[in-house]
Design an enzyme around this catalytic site. Sequence first.
Site, PDB file in Angstrom:
ATOM      1  N   TYR A 215      -9.273  -6.591  12.850  1.00 61.35           N
ATOM      2  CA  TYR A 215      -8.687  -6.080  11.605  1.00 61.35           C
ATOM      3  C   TYR A 215      -8.766  -7.125  10.498  1.00 61.35           C
ATOM      4  O   TYR A 215      -8.576  -8.321  10.727  1.00 61.35           O
ATOM      5  CB  TYR A 215      -7.213  -5.690  11.829  1.00 61.35           C
TER       6      TYR A 215
ATOM      7  N   SER B  35       0.826  -1.215   0.000  1.00 58.42           N
ATOM      8  CA  SER B  35       0.000   0.000   0.000  1.00 58.42           C
ATOM      9  C   SER B  35       0.854   1.256   0.000  1.00 58.42           C
ATOM     10  O   SER B  35       0.331   2.358   0.121  1.00 58.42           O
ATOM     11  CB  SER B  35      -0.924  -0.005   1.224  1.00 58.42           C
TER      12      SER B  35
ATOM     13  N   THR C 222     -39.850  26.658  -8.289  1.00 56.54           N
ATOM     14  CA  THR C 222     -40.077  25.292  -7.800  1.00 56.54           C
ATOM     15  C   THR C 222     -40.408  24.489  -9.051  1.00 56.54           C
ATOM     16  O   THR C 222     -41.017  25.032  -9.982  1.00 56.54           O
ATOM     17  CB  THR C 222     -41.242  25.208  -6.792  1.00 56.54           C
ATOM     18  N   HIS C 223     -39.999  23.250  -9.090  1.00 53.30           N
ATOM     19  CA  HIS C 223     -40.169  22.401 -10.292  1.00 53.30           C
ATOM     20  C   HIS C 223     -39.522  23.040 -11.526  1.00 53.30           C
ATOM     21  O   HIS C 223     -39.930  22.772 -12.639  1.00 53.30           O
ATOM     22  CB  HIS C 223     -41.652  22.123 -10.591  1.00 53.30           C
TER      23      HIS C 223
ATOM     24  N   GLN D 191      -7.348  -2.063   4.283  1.00 50.84           N
ATOM     25  CA  GLN D 191      -6.333  -1.268   3.589  1.00 50.84           C
ATOM     26  C   GLN D 191      -6.985  -0.487   2.441  1.00 50.84           C
ATOM     27  O   GLN D 191      -6.466   0.549   2.013  1.00 50.84           O
ATOM     28  CB  GLN D 191      -5.236  -2.203   3.062  1.00 50.84           C
TER      29      GLN D 191
ATOM     30  N   SER E 171     -14.777  26.055 -27.803  1.00 47.75           N
ATOM     31  CA  SER E 171     -14.970  24.803 -28.521  1.00 47.75           C
ATOM     32  C   SER E 171     -13.946  24.728 -29.640  1.00 47.75           C
ATOM     33  O   SER E 171     -13.591  25.748 -30.235  1.00 47.75           O
ATOM     34  CB  SER E 171     -16.382  24.771 -29.098  1.00 47.75           C
TER      35      SER E 171
ATOM     36  N   GLU F  69     -19.280  22.317 -14.791  1.00 47.05           N
ATOM     37  CA  GLU F  69     -19.634  20.950 -15.199  1.00 47.05           C
ATOM     38  C   GLU F  69     -18.726  19.923 -14.534  1.00 47.05           C
ATOM     39  O   GLU F  69     -19.169  18.862 -14.098  1.00 47.05           O
ATOM     40  CB  GLU F  69     -19.538  20.823 -16.720  1.00 47.05           C
TER      41      GLU F  69
ATOM     42  N   LYS G 119     -18.733  29.331 -29.091  1.00 51.11           N
ATOM     43  CA  LYS G 119     -19.012  28.688 -27.801  1.00 51.11           C
ATOM     44  C   LYS G 119     -18.193  29.234 -26.640  1.00 51.11           C
ATOM     45  O   LYS G 119     -17.029  29.560 -26.781  1.00 51.11           O
ATOM     46  CB  LYS G 119     -18.739  27.170 -27.894  1.00 51.11           C
TER      47      LYS G 119
ATOM     48  N   LYS H 167      -8.168   3.546   2.205  1.00 51.95           N
ATOM     49  CA  LYS H 167      -7.372   4.761   1.997  1.00 51.95           C
ATOM     50  C   LYS H 167      -7.628   5.463   0.677  1.00 51.95           C
ATOM     51  O   LYS H 167      -7.903   6.669   0.659  1.00 51.95           O
ATOM     52  CB  LYS H 167      -5.888   4.439   2.176  1.00 51.95           C
TER      53      LYS H 167
ATOM     54  N   ASN I  62     -18.072  27.656 -22.867  1.00 53.63           N
ATOM     55  CA  ASN I  62     -18.659  26.569 -22.084  1.00 53.63           C
ATOM     56  C   ASN I  62     -18.317  26.671 -20.601  1.00 53.63           C
ATOM     57  O   ASN I  62     -17.178  26.984 -20.244  1.00 53.63           O
ATOM     58  CB  ASN I  62     -18.158  25.218 -22.611  1.00 53.63           C
TER      59      ASN I  62
ATOM     60  N   ASN J 189      -1.838  -2.890  13.284  1.00 55.28           N
ATOM     61  CA  ASN J 189      -3.292  -2.659  13.279  1.00 55.28           C
ATOM     62  C   ASN J 189      -3.679  -1.417  14.077  1.00 55.28           C
ATOM     63  O   ASN J 189      -4.505  -0.633  13.633  1.00 55.28           O
ATOM     64  CB  ASN J 189      -4.013  -3.888  13.830  1.00 55.28           C
TER      65      ASN J 189
HETATM   66  N1  ARG Z   1      -1.190  -1.354   5.279  1.00 59.88           N
HETATM   67  C1  ARG Z   1      -2.120  -1.848   6.238  1.00 59.88           C
HETATM   68  C2  ARG Z   1      -3.443  -1.110   6.117  1.00 59.88           C
HETATM   69  O1  ARG Z   1      -3.468  -0.112   5.502  1.00 59.88           O
HETATM   70  C3  ARG Z   1      -1.594  -1.673   7.619  1.00 59.88           C
HETATM   71  C4  ARG Z   1      -2.072  -2.668   8.610  1.00 59.88           C
HETATM   72  C5  ARG Z   1      -1.588  -4.013   8.264  1.00 59.88           C
HETATM   73  N2  ARG Z   1      -1.863  -4.988   9.275  1.00 59.88           N
HETATM   74  C6  ARG Z   1      -1.746  -6.263   9.064  1.00 59.88           C
HETATM   75  N3  ARG Z   1      -2.028  -7.043  10.051  1.00 59.88           N
HETATM   76  N4  ARG Z   1      -1.396  -6.753   7.909  1.00 59.88           N
HETATM   77  O2  ARG Z   1      -4.446  -1.528   6.615  1.00 59.88           O
END
Ligand code: ARG
Length: 463
Positions: free
Chosen positions: A317, A23, A155-156, A322, A277, A290, A283, A325, A285, A110
């Site tokens: 966990y 990651s 409205t509408h 992961q 355009s 948008e 044009k 993120k 735009n 974790n």
């Molecule tokens: N890269 C992991 C995550 O974002 C970190 C935690 C990993 N923990 C594990 N027991 N493999 O969740």
Amino acid sequence: MAKLWGGRFRKSTDKKVDDFNSSIRFDKRMYEQDIRGSIAHATMLGKQGIIPQEDADKIVDELKRILADIKEGKVEFLIDAEDIHMNIEKILTDRIGDAGKRLHTGRSRNDQVALDIRMYLMDETAEIEEILAETMSTFVELAKKHTDTIMPGYTHLQKAQPITFAHHCMAYFEMFKRDYLRLKDCRRRTNVMPLGSGALAGTTYPLDRQMVADMLGFDGITMNSLDGVSDRDFVIELANCLAIVMMHASRFSEELILWSSNEFGFVEMDDAYSTGSSIMPQKKNPDVAELIRGKAGRVYGNLMSLLTMMKGLPLAYNKDMQEDKEPIFDSIDTVKLCLPVFCDMVRTMKVNTDVMYKGANGGFTNATDAADYLVKKGLPFRDAHAVIGNMVYYCIEHNKAIDDLTMDEMKSFSDIIEDDIYKAVSMETCVNDRDVIGGPAKKMTEKAIRKAEQFIDSIDTED
Ligand code: ARG
């Protein structure tokens, strides 16, 4: 590369699995939070006598150096080291040897990742709150210029009653104010410190969790080790807050797109916030509006990804987490990208006040006021509604507005109508007599603007 957890393995991971599992591509952005967390953890380990004080000192000093080196672009992260947590631990250990190996005492990745993401999101949320304060100001400033700018309210998407452009702007102020307060509230729930949860079941070391929380500036500590490592509610909550922010920005963008069309002509985007355009020379735009409307879609999608990713996970966990993120980072990036350009676009656009006024005048936006006029003369509202309904029908047939009718024509609908009806149905009266709290009357709008300015000032003086 030997894995930090390699002891029970006899084969190295497949290269493809290293890439798949890693990651670092996206969690490296949490490097500062990871290091701040490790500094607090190591300091506490030293003070509690869990690791030798001199090792704790070495760890803290080197972590500070690593932080500076990363900021100067001197550090290269490795895919093989999987994530930001193990990358930093590895760099530390490579640099200071055995002392570095003591850092992870009484800690798991974790609870470490739970800490890092909380800290990261709190930092970003605070930044977005500032951008929202800017957004609120943008609408208040625009409102101040347009307390006399009468326009049709819809409205509408059918013309309904006259309002002012200031009133419309202040509606968006209210929305962004709620967004701001929602983010602040979400940050409050994120503000709990999970270290000490360990992998899932806490730890046997005499950790001082409160000390770590205090060092890192957290308001509290998590109260259940399983929950501490498996809670991602705060991520979902933020994703939700950000989706609502985008919904609001997208609604105004949609209005600007409509309003800058030839059919409406209420506003004209500044040249700097429009594009042309490649084929049609005429044009102009509203691409910026948008794109903001379009990007709301991905932010909604991120919220759905997070909810779906979490819904089937047994405690505690799971590696699925992961995947929290990229969606939340994307929502943060998108909002931070959109709002400033949204504000600039709104600030620089030209408001065609005369076109707005004409728009308010057409389409019988004063019909309710004509009915209210009869009510004030003693007619029950339902009867007044019917009289004016007939009047509108007549006007449509004769291609006239209510205020174009002669007194004789007026009287043919009700003999209680007198000369004062013309003033009662003028756009100015329609707007300025609506002086209930929250209404569009100039004096109410000015009050709302004053309150809004006080609110924005109170943000500036907060910590
Ligand atoms: N890269 C992991 C995550 O974002 C970190 C935690 C990993 N923990 C594990 N027991 N493999 O969740």
